[in-house]
Design a protein around this motif. Structure first.
Motif, short mmCIF file in Angstrom:
data_model
loop_
_atom_site.label_atom_id
_atom_site.label_comp_id
_atom_site.label_asym_id
_atom_site.label_seq_id
_atom_site.Cartn_x
_atom_site.Cartn_y
_atom_site.Cartn_z
N ASP A 147 41.35 41.27 42.26
CA ASP A 147 41.92 41.75 43.51
C ASP A 147 43.27 41.12 43.77
N SER A 148 43.36 39.80 43.52
CA SER A 148 44.59 39.08 43.78
C SER A 148 45.73 39.57 42.89
N ARG A 149 45.43 39.84 41.63
CA ARG A 149 46.47 40.35 40.74
C ARG A 149 47.01 41.69 41.22
N ALA A 150 46.14 42.52 41.76
CA ALA A 150 46.59 43.81 42.29
C ALA A 150 47.50 43.61 43.51
N ALA A 205 51.49 44.66 44.01
CA ALA A 205 51.97 45.40 45.18
C ALA A 205 53.11 44.65 45.87
N LEU A 206 52.98 43.33 45.97
CA LEU A 206 54.02 42.52 46.60
C LEU A 206 55.32 42.56 45.79
N GLN A 220 41.28 37.68 55.61
CA GLN A 220 40.10 38.39 56.09
C GLN A 220 40.25 39.90 55.90
N PHE A 221 41.46 40.41 56.03
CA PHE A 221 41.69 41.83 55.74
C PHE A 221 41.56 42.10 54.24
N LEU A 222 41.96 41.15 53.41
CA LEU A 222 41.93 41.37 51.96
C LEU A 222 40.53 41.31 51.36
N SER A 223 39.64 40.57 51.98
CA SER A 223 38.33 40.31 51.37
C SER A 223 37.29 41.38 51.74
N VAL A 244 49.40 36.04 36.08
CA VAL A 244 50.01 37.09 36.90
C VAL A 244 51.52 37.17 36.74
N ARG A 245 52.06 36.49 35.75
CA ARG A 245 53.50 36.54 35.52
C ARG A 245 54.00 37.98 35.37
N ARG A 246 53.25 38.79 34.62
CA ARG A 246 53.70 40.17 34.40
C ARG A 246 53.68 40.96 35.70
N GLU A 247 52.61 40.80 36.50
CA GLU A 247 52.52 41.52 37.77
C GLU A 247 53.61 41.10 38.74
N ALA A 248 53.99 39.82 38.72
CA ALA A 248 54.98 39.31 39.67
C ALA A 248 56.39 39.78 39.35
N GLY A 249 56.64 40.17 38.12
CA GLY A 249 57.98 40.63 37.76
C GLY A 249 59.02 39.55 37.98
N ASP A 250 60.05 39.86 38.76
CA ASP A 250 61.14 38.92 39.00
C ASP A 250 60.89 38.01 40.20
#
Length: 415
Positions: free
Chosen positions: A235-238, A242-243, A176-179, A285-291
């Motif tokens: 939004d999710s990829r961003a 961040a995570l 709910q905070f994310l949307s 999202v593999r690239r965004e997730a990194g390791d």
């Protein structure tokens, strides 16, 4: 080539014996005080003997005043430390790692609890019959919720859990905070995509600051909420990016909410035929997730699809949810080559032409199927086998009966 049977070391050092996880299912097996008892231990002992590398619990709420449904287990302090420890021991005796899924329902609090005032980032009610308009959290109350997640994680580590999974999917409070549909705030907790994700990042940071470096901190995240103008894949990829910059050990990909229940199998036949509903997103999202390892839950039924998802590198862990109700040893069947496809029970409500005029049939079907799963988990916890003859009407009656005692009870002492 990575195999389903290969172990996986999470960044924190926790080792998963293999790549198949029993994903979260809401057990609703808390007692009258929302504490765990022998039933949850018995259920997880069965799953622990089922060959899974990872067991993720169902909703563990961080506030007794706000439940997703009657029977949710709550961790606010160490009052239930002995019972929680028995729970983790049951998992470890079977060789599996176990994560406690921590959650707050926000506006998705029990719809049967008439008179209860839910809380949320903004006063936007669910688009479901009977849903109450939530009260907007003050900044001080937002910080209190963040603290509750951190305290619950600390207790879970004391009880022997290998980590926690922060529930940021399926329309609950973090989502709910994310949307932008449910977070209309213009303060430090909303107004821009960066400020909307702040709540989740603050929870991750506060939790990580309270637990040891070897304790896993995972996040369950929607690929999207599948609502026009809502939380999108972009939004999710961003959020994933961040995570990845935080000390996160596993990101599980899912999708949907109570209003658009993609996570419940409420999908078109063509989507079900492709099995993994969210695998395309995970690949993107593999690239965004990194390791950070990625788990995908939703739709997997055949060993071939599971093996391909892991061996291709599209995901690191395959999550199974509803198949583990009919076969508590689903992972062992897959790993041992004893099945060509895992079964699930699909129930459709009747009177579709009539009900379709006043309700979303996909949402109704999803609710009934979730209710059926909950009833079967209660049977499994009593040492029984699933009841395949249980029909939609009986399930609805059972859902009302389970939750009806709180229907007229007004909750006091709100956040």
């Amino acid at each position: 080539m990575t195999l389903l049977s290969d172990p996986l070391d999470l960044p924190c050092g926790v080792r998963l014996p293999n790549r198949i996880a029993k994903a979260a299912l809401s057990e609703a097996l808390g007692d009258a005080r929302n504490s765990p008892d022998d039933r949850i231990v018995a259920l997880y002992r069965r799953w622990a003997q089922g060959g899974y590398g990872l067991l993720v619990t169902g909703n563990i709420m961080v506030d007794r005043r706000h439940l997703g449904e009657r029977g949710n287990i709550v961790v606010e302090d160490d009052r239930d430390l002995a019972a929680l420890t028995a729970w983790t021991k049951a998992a470890h005796d079977g060789g599996a790692a176990i994560l406690a899924q921590l959650n707050h329902p926000g506006r998705q609090s029990n719809l049967f609890a008439l008179g209860h005032e839910p809380v949320a980032p903004s006063p936007v009610p669910l688009a479901l019959p009977g849903a109450a308009t939530p009260r907007e959290l003050t900044p001080a109350e937002v910080d209190d919720v963040v603290e509750r997640f951190a305290r619950a994680a600390q207790v879970c580590e004391e009880a022997g859990f290998d980590g926690v999974q922060l529930h940021a999917a399926h329309g609950y409070l973090v989502t709910q905070f994310l949307s932008p549909l449910t977070n209309l705030r213009t303060d430090e907790w909303g107004g821009t995509p960066e400020r909307r994700m702040r709540f989740l990042l603050e929870v991750v940071r506060r939790v990580r600051g309270r637990v040891s470096p070897g304790f896993a901190v995972a996040v369950k995240l929607n690929s999207a909420d599948f609502q026009r103008g809502g939380f999108s894949e972009e939004d999710s990829r961003a959020v994933v990016a961040a995570l990845a910059a935080e000390a996160v050990d596993l990101i599980e990909v899912s999708g949907g909410s109570y209003e658009t229940p993609a996570m419940s199998g409420s999908t078109a036949p063509s989507t079900r035929a492709r099995e993994a509903y969210f695998l395309d997103y995970a690949r993107s999202v593999r690239r965004e997730a990194g390791d950070v390892p990625i788990a995908v839950t939703g739709g997997f039924r055949t060993p071939a699809a599971m093996e391909d998802a892991v061996s291709s590198g599209d995901c690191d862990v395959v999550g199974l949810a509803r198949p583990t109700v009919l076969a508590t040893d689903a992972a062992a069947r897959v790993l041992d080559g004893r099945t060509d496809a895992l079964a699930t029970r699909e129930i459709r409500v009747g009177l579709r032409r009539v009900l379709g005029r006043v309700a979303d049939l996909k949402a109704l079907d999803a609710a009934v199927n979730l209710g059926w799963s909950t009833e079967q988990l209660h049977r499994l916890a009593r040492g029984l086998e699933p009841d395949l003859d249980r029909g939609a009407l009986a399930i609805v009656v059972g859902m009302v009966r389970r939750n009806g005692r709180v229907a007229l009870r007004r909750k006091r002492g709100l956040l």
